[in-house]
Every structure is written in C-alpha cells, then in structure tokens.
Design an enzyme around this catalytic site. Structure first.
Site, PDB file in Angstrom:
ATOM      1  N   GLY A   1     -11.733-135.545  25.200  1.00  0.00           N
ATOM      2  CA  GLY A   1     -12.102-134.992  23.903  1.00  0.00           C
ATOM      3  C   GLY A   1     -13.406-134.234  24.025  1.00  0.00           C
TER       4      GLY A   1
ATOM      5  CB  CYS B   1     -10.444-128.755  28.077  1.00  0.00           C
ATOM      6  SG  CYS B   1      -9.018-129.107  29.083  1.00  0.00           S
TER       7      CYS B   1
ATOM      8  CD  GLU C   1     -11.425-135.487  33.122  1.00  0.00           C
ATOM      9  OE1 GLU C   1     -11.845-134.309  33.071  1.00  0.00           O
ATOM     10  OE2 GLU C   1     -11.460-136.181  34.149  1.00  0.00           O
TER      11      GLU C   1
ATOM     12  CB  VAL D   1     -16.365-137.813  20.612  1.00  0.00           C
ATOM     13  CG1 VAL D   1     -15.654-139.159  20.613  1.00  0.00           C
ATOM     14  CG2 VAL D   1     -16.376-137.238  19.207  1.00  0.00           C
ATOM     15  N   GLY D   2     -17.643-137.998  23.576  1.00  0.00           N
ATOM     16  CA  GLY D   2     -17.689-138.640  24.900  1.00  0.00           C
ATOM     17  C   GLY D   2     -19.022-139.324  25.156  1.00  0.00           C
TER      18      GLY D   2
ATOM     19  CE  LYS E   1      -8.030-142.341  17.749  1.00  0.00           C
ATOM     20  NZ  LYS E   1      -7.699-141.105  17.005  1.00  0.00           N
TER      21      LYS E   1
ATOM     22  CD  GLU F   1     -14.904-127.063  24.110  1.00  0.00           C
ATOM     23  OE1 GLU F   1     -15.343-128.064  23.514  1.00  0.00           O
ATOM     24  OE2 GLU F   1     -14.057-127.124  25.014  1.00  0.00           O
TER      25      GLU F   1
HETATM   26  P1  NAD Z   1     -12.544-135.138  19.624  1.00  0.00           P
HETATM   27  O1  NAD Z   1     -13.636-135.561  20.531  1.00  0.00           O
HETATM   28  O2  NAD Z   1     -12.891-134.832  18.218  1.00  0.00           O
HETATM   29  O3  NAD Z   1     -11.427-136.282  19.557  1.00  0.00           O
HETATM   30  C1  NAD Z   1     -10.761-136.778  20.694  1.00  0.00           C
HETATM   31  C2  NAD Z   1     -10.222-138.159  20.385  1.00  0.00           C
HETATM   32  O4  NAD Z   1     -11.313-139.050  20.161  1.00  0.00           O
HETATM   33  C3  NAD Z   1      -9.361-138.240  19.132  1.00  0.00           C
HETATM   34  O5  NAD Z   1      -8.316-139.154  19.324  1.00  0.00           O
HETATM   35  C4  NAD Z   1     -10.344-138.746  18.093  1.00  0.00           C
HETATM   36  O6  NAD Z   1      -9.722-139.412  17.013  1.00  0.00           O
HETATM   37  C5  NAD Z   1     -11.169-139.701  18.923  1.00  0.00           C
HETATM   38  N1  NAD Z   1     -12.514-139.969  18.391  1.00  0.00           N
HETATM   39  C6  NAD Z   1     -13.264-139.185  17.577  1.00  0.00           C
HETATM   40  N2  NAD Z   1     -14.440-139.802  17.290  1.00  0.00           N
HETATM   41  C7  NAD Z   1     -14.428-140.981  17.962  1.00  0.00           C
HETATM   42  C8  NAD Z   1     -15.358-142.046  18.096  1.00  0.00           C
HETATM   43  N3  NAD Z   1     -16.547-142.030  17.467  1.00  0.00           N
HETATM   44  N4  NAD Z   1     -15.033-143.105  18.881  1.00  0.00           N
HETATM   45  C9  NAD Z   1     -13.859-143.133  19.533  1.00  0.00           C
HETATM   46  N5  NAD Z   1     -12.926-142.165  19.441  1.00  0.00           N
HETATM   47  C10 NAD Z   1     -13.213-141.089  18.664  1.00  0.00           C
HETATM   48  O7  NAD Z   1     -11.819-133.916  20.324  1.00  0.00           O
HETATM   49  P2  NAD Z   1     -10.576-133.052  19.800  1.00  0.00           P
HETATM   50  O8  NAD Z   1     -11.031-132.164  18.702  1.00  0.00           O
HETATM   51  O9  NAD Z   1      -9.393-133.937  19.553  1.00  0.00           O
HETATM   52  O10 NAD Z   1     -10.248-132.190  21.118  1.00  0.00           O
HETATM   53  C11 NAD Z   1     -10.956-131.058  21.465  1.00  0.00           C
HETATM   54  C12 NAD Z   1     -11.980-131.359  22.541  1.00  0.00           C
HETATM   55  O11 NAD Z   1     -11.358-131.993  23.645  1.00  0.00           O
HETATM   56  C13 NAD Z   1     -12.604-130.097  23.105  1.00  0.00           C
HETATM   57  O12 NAD Z   1     -13.981-130.299  23.280  1.00  0.00           O
HETATM   58  C14 NAD Z   1     -11.914-129.925  24.452  1.00  0.00           C
HETATM   59  O13 NAD Z   1     -12.628-129.201  25.412  1.00  0.00           O
HETATM   60  C15 NAD Z   1     -11.736-131.350  24.862  1.00  0.00           C
HETATM   61  N6  NAD Z   1     -10.687-131.465  25.867  1.00  0.00           N
HETATM   62  C16 NAD Z   1     -11.056-131.749  27.157  1.00  0.00           C
HETATM   63  C17 NAD Z   1     -10.086-131.826  28.153  1.00  0.00           C
HETATM   64  C18 NAD Z   1     -10.458-132.157  29.567  1.00  0.00           C
HETATM   65  O14 NAD Z   1      -9.607-132.630  30.308  1.00  0.00           O
HETATM   66  N7  NAD Z   1     -11.690-131.930  30.007  1.00  0.00           N
HETATM   67  C19 NAD Z   1      -8.745-131.633  27.828  1.00  0.00           C
HETATM   68  C20 NAD Z   1      -8.410-131.336  26.510  1.00  0.00           C
HETATM   69  C21 NAD Z   1      -9.384-131.277  25.526  1.00  0.00           C
END
Ligand code: NAD
Length: 495
Positions: free
Chosen positions: A228, A284, A250, A232-233, A175, A385
């Site tokens: 992400g 990130c 992550e 959300v994590g 996804k 962040e």
């Molecule tokens: P996000 O958490 O909004 O979304 C990430 C993914 O999760 C997307 O595919 C989204 O559709 C999905 N998602 C959203 N809500 C969900 C739910 N309730 N259940 C399941 N899946 C869901 O993050 P983003 O805006 O896409 O990315 C930015 C974030 O990602 C920043 O916080 C960044 O630091 C982090 N990030 C971390 C790393 C790492 O390796 N630590 C790498 C890149 C990005």
C-alpha cells in the site's frame, strides 16, 4: 438488488458482529452498487486470528508438496474462471479487461509457481566441524500471517502473499482493500473449493484503521505482509515493532522512463503510453516521469502528446477502451489537485489536464490522460506519487543527468531506459537506484517467478515474487545431529 457478501472465518461465511455493512460501487458508473460487505471491527479480527491460530497446528504438519497440490488446484480453478473474474474486477475497480485478465493470469502463474515450490522449499546441508555429526538448516512456517492489500491489483497482489504463506505452512487472515472486496472474496472461495481446510484462510472485510490496524496490533499475529502507500506502511512498521512482528512492506513509487537520443522512439512511445496510462496510472510501477534526452526532447514529446490525446476513455469492460476511470472520487480529486499543483509550479499542461466529460463518462471517475511538460526535478509533480494518469516530462542533457534525475526521489521501485547503446544500458543497470530496471521496456511488467520490490522508501528490504518471498514466509531452523555417541563440544574438541 445488489449481492450481500460476508466474511469467511473458521470455515464459515459470516456477517460482521456489529451487523454493519458498506457498499461497493462501479467507478465507471457510480450509481451502480455491486454489493454490500461486512463493515467489520476488532471483535471480528479476534475471532479470525483465533481460528487461524487453531488451524496452524494441523496445517503446519501437512506435507509441503500436498499444500502445493492445493495451489495447483487453485490455479486450475482460476484458469477456468478467468474471464468471469476479470469482468468482475473491471466492474469493481475500473481497469480495462485486457489488464484485469492479466491480473488474474498473474494469480494463476503465482499458483503454479507456489505448487512447484511445495516440492522445493530448499534448505541447506553443511558439513560439521566435528566427526560423526550432521548439520542442516531447514525452513519452518512462521505462524499466523496478516495479509493487507491495496485495490490496484486486487487478485495478483493477494496471491503473491497468500499462496507462498500457505505453501510454507502458515495460516492467514486476509484484509483486502475496501474498494475491491468482491475479487478478494472470489479468491477465498477458490481456495476453499481447492481444498484449503477451515481456519487456514480467513477474510475480514472493513476499513484500514479498524480491521487493518486491529491485525497489526494483535499479539497473536506473527507476520504482516502489507502492500500500500508509504504513509500507511510507516504507521504499520511503527506499531508492529512494539510486538516485534516480522513485517514486509511494498510501498509507493515514482518511476521514470529514460529515453536517450539513440533510442528506438516508436518502441519507447508504446512503452511510455502503456507505462503511464495502463491501469489509469494507478500502478505502483506506473511510469510517472518521462526523462528525455535533449536532442530528441521536442520530437518525442510531440509524439507522446499526439498519442495521449487519442487514447479512448471509457468503461473498461467495453473492448476498444484504452483507459478506465480512477478508482474512486478521492483518487480523482488527488489527481486533479496534482495537475493544479504542477500548473502553479510552472509545468505546462500539453495534454489532458481536466476531468473527462462526454458520452458515457459523466457518471464515472474519469480523468483525461495528462502530460505535463517542462517539469523540473524540484517540482512536487516530479517527486510525489500521484497515482493517476499524469506523466511529468523532464529534459536532460546527458545519461549521467538522466540517471541522477531518475534517482532524485524518496522512492525506488521501478526504472527504465530506452537506448540502443549497450554501454548506456549497463551503466543504467548499475546506477539506477531501484529494485527493478527494464531495458527497452516500460517500468511495468513484473513476472511472477522473479523478485519484486524496491529500495529506499518503497519498502523495507523484502521481496515478493519468485523464490525470494519464501524467505519472508519461513523461519530458519538450524539442526545438529550428533551420531558419535559421545559429547562433542563445538570450538573445543575440533582442534
Ligand atoms: P493504502 O495504503 O491506502 O491501503 C492499502 C491497504 O492498507 C488497504 O487494505 C487499506 O484498507 C489498509 N490500511 C489503510 N490504513 C491502514 C492502517 N492504518 N492500518 C492497517 N491497514 C491500513 O493504499 P491504496 O490506496 O490501497 O493503494 C495505493 C498505494 O499502494 C500506492 O501508494 C501504491 O504505490 C501502493 N502499491 C505498492 C505496490 C508495491 O508492490 N510496491 C503495489 C501496489 C500498490
């Protein structure tokens, strides 16, 4: 007319069952629609998980070196298509071509590393405490993996997860972020062309709370690899715990670069600009804080401000552009609101601080590279962040204070120190609370064969990249082979 994309389930390209679609637009030219994608739901997820479960029974029996051979073919195809993939990615999420090429290259490196791991996947042999008995622990695939990814590294991050999942013998339901569905689709096309059998990889496009959550809740998903935001994590971790799924998270970062008074300032300058404004600050591992040692504070700050003001904003597909747009309108609003928060907290805007206007920028989500000076560690702009082109600058009096300030955040992904003093460097390596520390290099620059991940609220202890990610995607099976021809009782017959 924009291109119509589909899901890939059980070896077939299909629409969402509802027939609904969503659009994907170019963040540098928001009136350009790049494609329409299926707006999927739970019923699409159910079908994809069924397909992956069926395929698992045969895929797990394919010898790992053969699965690795497919990864090598994937690397070859990506190499051939590198330029086209990079251009598509720039159009889709905005970062400059130099960086989208790097993003694809990271996928290529990960593919070749995965190919080689197909011939390792090392287990352990250990002597038995009993005679004529052989002990070993071998790696087994876990099952069906849900792969949920963000938009900022639309090729690299999915490859970090999908390639080791597949080499280890798992099947996948993918996804991707809805801001970068075309790059994700290209990756699946490449896997199919390289010979991944039907059902082994499935992609379901759509929203996080619908498709993503349906995967997290699904009883037949064995493991979830998520990258992400921390919020959300946490939600995923909570829901997944109800079915005791294995979860790798992550998450966010608030990374700092420390510059000591003995640093090579020209080198540190290049580092901070690349770290803070590369990918428009949407990494990130972005350098979101700059911690400067007092004796060089004024000098180094003015060097940073001067160069930040000269950075060229624009469409990332134009060579010569340094900084592309934010990924979408919401992201730019967030960035702008943090700059206002910084102002109200007493930070000084010494570069940028506004939505960018000017030639060719009015129809994109551009924001000026921004430097906030006189930031203190209590301010929200020093802790939260922002995920945009904003650098918060903090003054410190000593190395100890620099390390304490760097550690004063809920996150712990990346960290960096510029110093010529080896004692400073090793103290920073020991004391910075982060999964990654760079010495005389910016907070960004992960290599595919090294562990990647963070501490504190950046994750839950797993690592991506290198050999470490194979611990997540495999299950240990402990095997005892008794060739004594009689009953031998451990702990009882060995005295
Ligand atoms: P996000 O958490 O909004 O979304 C990430 C993914 O999760 C997307 O595919 C989204 O559709 C999905 N998602 C959203 N809500 C969900 C739910 N309730 N259940 C399941 N899946 C869901 O993050 P983003 O805006 O896409 O990315 C930015 C974030 O990602 C920043 O916080 C960044 O630091 C982090 N990030 C971390 C790393 C790492 O390796 N630590 C790498 C890149 C990005």
């Amino acid at each position: 007319m924009s291109k119509k994309f589909q899901n890939y389930v059980s070896g077939t390209w299909v629409d969402a069952k509802s027939g609904k679609v969503f659009e994907n637009r170019n963040p540098a030219h928001w009136d350009t629609v790049l494609g329409t994608f299926p707006l999927s739901g739970k019923e699409d997820v159910d079908e994809a998980v069924r397909a992956a479960r069926r395929a698992f029974e045969s895929w797990r029996l394919v010898p790992a070196p053969k699965r690795g051979d497919i990864m090598r073919a994937v690397g070859d195809i990506m190499t051939r298509r590198k330029e086209e993939l990079a251009l598509q990615m720039t159009r889709e999420m905005g970062k400059v071509l130099l960086e989208t090429r790097g993003d694809v290259q990271e996928g290529i490196d990960t593919a070749y590393y995965a190919a080689s791991e197909g011939r390792r996947l090392f287990g352990h042999t250990v002597p038995s405490e009993l005679p004529n008995k052989f002990n070993m622990a071998v790696r087994m695939p876990v099952g069906v993996a849900a792969i949920i990814t963000p938009w900022n590294f639309p090729m690299a991050i999915p490859t970090w997860k999908i390639f080791p999942a597949l080499v280890s013998g798992n099947t996948v339901v993918f996804k991707p972020a809805s801001d970068t569905p075309a790059t994700a689709t290209a990756l699946v096309e490449i896997l199919v062309e390289a010979g991944v059998p039907p059902g082994v990889v499935n992609i379901v496009h759509g929203g996080g709370s619908e498709v993503g959550m349906a995967l997290v809740e699904h009883p037949d998903i064995d493991l979830i690899s998520f990258t992400g935001s921390t919020s959300v994590g946490k939600k995923i971790s909570e829901v997944a715990s109800k079915t005791l799924k294995r979860v790798s998270l992550e998450l966010g970062g608030k990374n700092a670069q420390i510059v000591m008074d003995d640093a090579n300032l020209d080198l540190a300058l290049e580092g901070v600009l690349w770290g803070a404004f590369g990918t428009t600050g949407q990494r990130c591992t972005a350098t979101s804080r700059l911690i400067i040692h007092e004796p060089v504070y004024d000098k180094f700050l003015s060097m940073v401000v001067d160069k930040s003001k000269k950075m060229r904003l624009g469409d990332g597909s134009d060579e010569g552009v340094d900084v592309g747009p934010c990924v979408n309108e919401n992201q730019r609003k967030t960035v702008d609101s943090y700059v206002q928060i910084g102002r109200s907290e007493g930070a000084k805007v010494v570069a940028g601080g506004t939505i960018a206007s000017g030639n060719g920028l009015s129809k994109g989500w551009f924001y000026e590279p921004t430097v906030l000076a006189d930031v203190t560690q209590e301010m929200r702009v020093a802790k939260e962040e922002i995920f945009g082109p904003v650098l918060s600058v903090i003054k410190v009096r000593s190395l100890d204070e620099a390390i304490a300030v760097s550690n004063n955040t809920m996150y712990g992904l990346s960290s960096s120190i510029y110093t010529q003093d080896i004692n400073n460097a090793y103290r920073a390596i020991r004391d910075l609370k982060a999964g990654i520390t760079y010495v005389n290099a910016p907070t960004i620059g992960a290599e595919a064969h090294m562990p990647f991940g963070g501490v504190k609220e950046t994750g839950n202890g797993h690592r991506e990249g290198g050999w470490t990610v194979y611990d997540f995607f495999t299950e240990w099976k402990t095997v005892y082979v008794d060739y004594s021809g009689k009953l031998q009782r451990a702990q009882i017959d060995n005295s």
